[in-house]
Design an enzyme around this catalytic site. Sequence first.
Site, short mmCIF file in Angstrom:
data_model
loop_
_atom_site.label_atom_id
_atom_site.label_comp_id
_atom_site.label_asym_id
_atom_site.label_seq_id
_atom_site.Cartn_x
_atom_site.Cartn_y
_atom_site.Cartn_z
N GLY A 87 29.33 38.33 23.93
CA GLY A 87 29.04 39.47 23.07
C GLY A 87 30.26 40.01 22.34
N GLY A 89 32.10 37.97 20.09
CA GLY A 89 32.38 37.13 18.93
C GLY A 89 33.13 35.85 19.24
N GLY A 91 31.98 33.16 20.84
CA GLY A 91 31.14 31.96 20.76
C GLY A 91 31.25 31.25 19.43
N ASN A 119 16.08 29.17 24.25
CA ASN A 119 17.43 29.72 24.25
C ASN A 119 17.75 30.23 22.83
OD1 ASN A 119 20.11 30.35 24.62
ND2 ASN A 119 20.69 28.37 25.46
N HIS A 121 19.40 32.72 21.56
CA HIS A 121 20.76 33.15 21.21
C HIS A 121 21.63 31.96 20.82
CE1 HIS A 121 19.98 37.25 22.33
NE2 HIS A 121 19.54 36.86 23.52
N ILE A 123 20.50 29.00 19.75
CA ILE A 123 19.96 28.44 18.51
C ILE A 123 20.46 29.22 17.31
CG2 ILE A 123 17.83 28.10 17.17
CD1 ILE A 123 16.46 27.44 19.91
N TYR A 126 24.19 28.45 16.67
CA TYR A 126 24.39 27.12 16.08
C TYR A 126 23.90 27.07 14.63
CZ TYR A 126 25.35 25.72 20.91
OH TYR A 126 25.87 25.62 22.16
N GLN A 127 22.77 27.73 14.35
CA GLN A 127 22.26 27.73 12.98
C GLN A 127 23.19 28.50 12.04
OE1 GLN A 127 18.20 29.09 13.66
NE2 GLN A 127 17.43 27.01 13.36
#
Length: 149
Positions: A87, A89, A91, A119, A121, A123, A126-127
Site C-alpha cells: 500500500g 507504491g 509494487g 486476485n 489487486h 490484476i 499488472y494491467q
Amino acid sequence: MNLHIKPISAENKKEALQLNVKTEQSSFIEPVSQCIQEAEQLDLWNPVAIYHGTDMIGFAMYGFFPYEDTHGRVWLDRFLIDNRYQGKGYGKQAVLSLLDRLHTEYQSGTVYLSVYENNPHAIKLYQQIGFRFNGKYDSKGEHIMEYHF
C-alpha cells in the site's frame, strides 16, 4: 523511490524467509521458502530480493524457459511485497524494475506471468503497467498475462 534488486544468497536468505503477504493473499503465491527450494532444485529459476534502501521489502523469482514450440519464454513467476510494505507504491515500482532487469538480462521482447482471477489487486497492478491477458491458462489454472517491450 530508490528500489534495487539483489539475488538471494547465503547473506540474505534468512531475511527473505521472513517475508510474508497478508493472510488473505496467502492462497495467491507460494511461501518464499518453497520458492527458494524450487530454485535450488531447478537452476532455471532466479530468486531475488527487492530492497528499498537497506530494507528488504519484497521477493520475486523469474527465469527463461526453453520450449520446443517457441524460442523460449521469460517468466516473472513469483512476486510479492511484504505485508509491512504493501500500500506504499512499492509494487508498481518493483515490477517496473524487474521488467528492466529481465529485458536487459534476456533481451526478450515479451515477459509472461500468471495470476489467479480472484486476485483483483494484482490484476489491476499488472494491467496498469501494461500486462494484458493472452486468453491462455497455466498448469494451475491461472490466467496468463503478457508484457511487450
